[in-house]
Design an enzyme around this catalytic site. Structure first.
Site, PDB file in Angstrom:
ATOM      1  CE  LYS A  38      -2.965  11.802  -3.916  1.00  0.00           C
ATOM      2  NZ  LYS A  38      -1.937  12.464  -4.671  1.00  0.00           N
ATOM      3  NE  ARG A 133       2.329  11.475 -10.747  1.00  0.00           N
ATOM      4  CZ  ARG A 133       1.678  11.484  -9.333  1.00  0.00           C
ATOM      5  NH1 ARG A 133       1.039  10.455  -8.940  1.00  0.00           N
ATOM      6  NH2 ARG A 133       1.878  12.524  -8.553  1.00  0.00           N
TER       7      ARG A 133
HETATM    8  C1  LIG Z   1      -0.696  11.942  -3.841  1.00  0.00           C
HETATM    9  C2  LIG Z   1       0.403  13.016  -3.950  1.00  0.00           C
HETATM   10  C3  LIG Z   1       1.187  13.162  -2.691  1.00  0.00           C
HETATM   11  C4  LIG Z   1       0.811  12.318  -1.274  1.00  0.00           C
HETATM   12  O1  LIG Z   1       1.027  11.079  -1.653  1.00  0.00           O
HETATM   13  P1  LIG Z   1       0.761  10.199  -0.026  1.00  0.00           P
HETATM   14  O2  LIG Z   1       1.657   8.845  -0.798  1.00  0.00           O
HETATM   15  O3  LIG Z   1      -0.364  10.212  -0.024  1.00  0.00           O
HETATM   16  O4  LIG Z   1       1.580  10.816   0.867  1.00  0.00           O
HETATM   17  C5  LIG Z   1       2.171  13.771  -2.840  1.00  0.00           C
HETATM   18  N1  LIG Z   1       2.378  14.637  -3.970  1.00  0.00           N
HETATM   19  C6  LIG Z   1       1.933  14.466  -4.971  1.00  0.00           C
HETATM   20  C7  LIG Z   1       2.299  15.138  -6.231  1.00  0.00           C
HETATM   21  C8  LIG Z   1       0.747  13.634  -5.087  1.00  0.00           C
HETATM   22  O5  LIG Z   1       0.159  13.319  -6.255  1.00  0.00           O
END
Ligand SMILES: *Cc1c(COP(=O)(O)O)cnc(C)c1O
Length: 362
Positions: A38, A133
């Protein structure tokens, strides 16, 4: 043909190197990687490097990115890492093999839809360990849900438990937190009478425990995006040596559209800027400044940009313009020149998702 600016250049070989390096290092501790795409808006070329570099899952918070990855021919299991919306359940079942979940009502809807589509959908239950969260706060409630899925659901397979840290609450994945997660997994296992396949110890910030070599043994899955694509972050924010990773995956390039000597303090009655804020300005006299044909709409905040050019300073920006102080620059900047910047995660999510920005793979 003239090259089009602004552009985001993506070095695919460096990206693949980073994926493979993190996959191998985590693999030596028995940890699999869900490659999170993402950060670069799920660009299929980026997703392919996660695939070829050895990620066990391709993961995103957004279904359209997962769909693009599938359409690009990636056959790895697809993981949805934002807890599903009730309004997207049929797409989740159609596109994803596995999803992270925090509401029984949603898992029931997934079960119903998986039955309709004739599928077995895997779920990982999220525990909130303090980042506040997503995830269950109450361990008893989480364990009840696990038992309910195990005994009552036919088209949902419970495969694990996981947590998310370092996002909203900025909570560090300490050894204590990860051990708590393992304890929770063992509580669930005692209830359902079998081992869970996955215990997911977080995202990029959990790589720090891998680098320290002190991840609890049963943690066997991390979901990593940022730490792979912007390898310097763990170095900059936490002081870890990340020299084994390439730091040149992304470069932003923008064109100079004006160069003039101007006062550094605005002249007239100061009210509010283009975004409704009331900034302050330092008067440094007349300075040489360059204007770039790129702005906040393209990259978010100018404060996050890291200039690659010597002696320049980002002064500020509006939607479509960026103002650079070049008074002390090594180079004599001219209209039509191209300035290069390294970017951070917050810039990248905009740049890779912006119609004005030309994305170029190098
Ligand atoms: C965005 C996200 C990740 C990845 O995070 P990074 O900091 O890019 O490694 C992992 N788990 C969840 C639930 C996320 O929303």
């Amino acid at each position: 043909m003239k090259e089009r600016y602004p552009r985001l250049e993506i070095n695919l070989a460096s990206l693949k190197h980073n994926v493979a390096t993190v996959v191998e290092k985590c693999g030596s501790y028995g940890i699999q990687i869900a490659g999170v795409i993402k950060g670069a808006t799920g660009l299929p070329e980026v997703a392919k490097q996660f695939d070829e570099g050895g990620a066990a899952f391709i993961a995103s918070s957004r279904l359209e990115q997962i769909e693009d990855a599938k359409n690009a021919g990636i056959e790895k299991p697809m993981m949805l890492i934002r807890v599903p919306m009730l309004s997207e359940i049929s797409e989740v079942i159609r596109l994803c093999d596995i999803s992270l979940n925090s509401e029984l009502e949603v898992i029931k809807a997934l079960n119903d839809e998986a039955r309709v589509q004739g599928k077995l959908h895997k779920v990982i239950l999220m525990a909130d360990l303090g980042d506040l969260r997503e995830g269950w706060w109450d361990w008893d409630e989480l364990t009840d849900v696990a038992e309910y899925i195990e005994n009552k659901m036919i088209n949902i397979q419970l495969v694990g438990v996981a947590t998310n840290l370092g996002c909203y609450g900025s909570i560090e994945p300490t050894v204590d937190k990860l051990e708590d997660l393992v304890k929770l997994a063992e509580k669930i296992e005692a209830r359902i009478g079998r081992e869970l396949e996955y215990i997911g110890g977080g995202a990029t910030t959990s790589l720090l425990r891998v680098w320290d070599g002190n991840v609890p043994a049963r943690i066997n899955l991390l979901r990593v995006g940022e730490g792979i694509i912007l390898a310097r972050d763990l170095q900059n924010f936490f002081g870890y040596d990340m020299s084994m990773l390439k730091q040149d995956v992304f470069r932003m390039k923008a064109e100079v559209i004006e160069v003039k000597n101007k006062p550094s303090h605005p002249v007239g009655t100061i009210s509010i800027d283009a975004f409704g804020h009331r900034p302050t300005y330092v008067d440094r006299g007349i300075r040489r400044r360059a204007l770039l044909g790129i702005g906040k709409v393209d990259y978010g905040s100018p404060d996050d940009l890291c200039p690659m050019e010597k002696g320049i300073e980002v002064l500020g920006a509006s939607s479509d313009h960026t103002i650079i102080d070049v008074e002390n620059a090594e180079k004599d900047w001219k209209v039509g020149d191209v300035m290069e910047f390294d970017v951070c995660y917050a810039n990248l999510v905009y740049l890779s998702n912006c119609r004005n920005v030309n994305i170029v793979f190098v």
